[in-house]
Motif scaffolding. Sequence first.
Motif, PDB file in Angstrom:
ATOM      1  N   ARG A  13       0.859  -1.188   0.000  1.00  0.00           N
ATOM      2  CA  ARG A  13       0.000   0.000   0.000  1.00  0.00           C
ATOM      3  C   ARG A  13       0.895   1.237   0.000  1.00  0.00           C
ATOM      4  O   ARG A  13       2.107   1.145   0.232  1.00  0.00           O
ATOM      5  CB  ARG A  13      -0.936   0.032   1.201  1.00  0.00           C
ATOM      6  N   GLU A  77     -12.173  -7.067   2.977  1.00  0.00           N
ATOM      7  CA  GLU A  77     -11.872  -6.130   1.885  1.00  0.00           C
ATOM      8  C   GLU A  77     -10.412  -5.676   1.896  1.00  0.00           C
ATOM      9  O   GLU A  77      -9.774  -5.587   0.845  1.00  0.00           O
ATOM     10  CB  GLU A  77     -12.799  -4.915   2.004  1.00  0.00           C
ATOM     11  N   LYS A  78      -9.870  -5.378   3.081  1.00  0.00           N
ATOM     12  CA  LYS A  78      -8.490  -4.907   3.159  1.00  0.00           C
ATOM     13  C   LYS A  78      -7.501  -5.978   2.698  1.00  0.00           C
ATOM     14  O   LYS A  78      -6.488  -5.676   2.072  1.00  0.00           O
ATOM     15  CB  LYS A  78      -8.147  -4.440   4.566  1.00  0.00           C
ATOM     16  N   GLN A  81      -7.595  -5.793  -0.984  1.00  0.00           N
ATOM     17  CA  GLN A  81      -7.102  -4.486  -1.438  1.00  0.00           C
ATOM     18  C   GLN A  81      -5.567  -4.448  -1.431  1.00  0.00           C
ATOM     19  O   GLN A  81      -4.957  -3.905  -2.352  1.00  0.00           O
ATOM     20  CB  GLN A  81      -7.661  -3.394  -0.522  1.00  0.00           C
ATOM     21  N   TYR A  82      -4.952  -5.037  -0.405  1.00  0.00           N
ATOM     22  CA  TYR A  82      -3.510  -4.973  -0.238  1.00  0.00           C
ATOM     23  C   TYR A  82      -2.749  -6.132  -0.887  1.00  0.00           C
ATOM     24  O   TYR A  82      -1.559  -6.025  -1.145  1.00  0.00           O
ATOM     25  CB  TYR A  82      -3.135  -4.942   1.245  1.00  0.00           C
TER      26      TYR A  82
END
Length: 103
Positions: A13, A77-78, A81-82
């Motif tokens: 990120r 979700e994270k 996402q990452y």
Amino acid sequence: MTSETYIDFCFVRAEAGGFSEEIDQVLRDTFVKKRLNWYLEEKTVDGAEMVIAEIKGMSDWASEDETIEFLEENAGEKFWQYLQGYKMFIYPVKRGCNSCGVH
């Protein structure tokens, strides 16, 4: 069935600080009630943070496909996402030593 489980994840990120702690919580949330341990290595490069998560332990997955299915159903979700890459090996434990044919 119990399997030896080895998974490596690469998470990335934009640099914001505290990424290892956030990934640790993401893994805790994802692998609740699993007998897995992990080691996290954090690096910062060109304004980006990267965490490599080395996970190992015993699981009830019989294959890599089952592990991916579990992640699709349980990772938040994270996590997605990452996540930038992964490698995994799932080795089902066989009964007996296979030297005498008795299991």
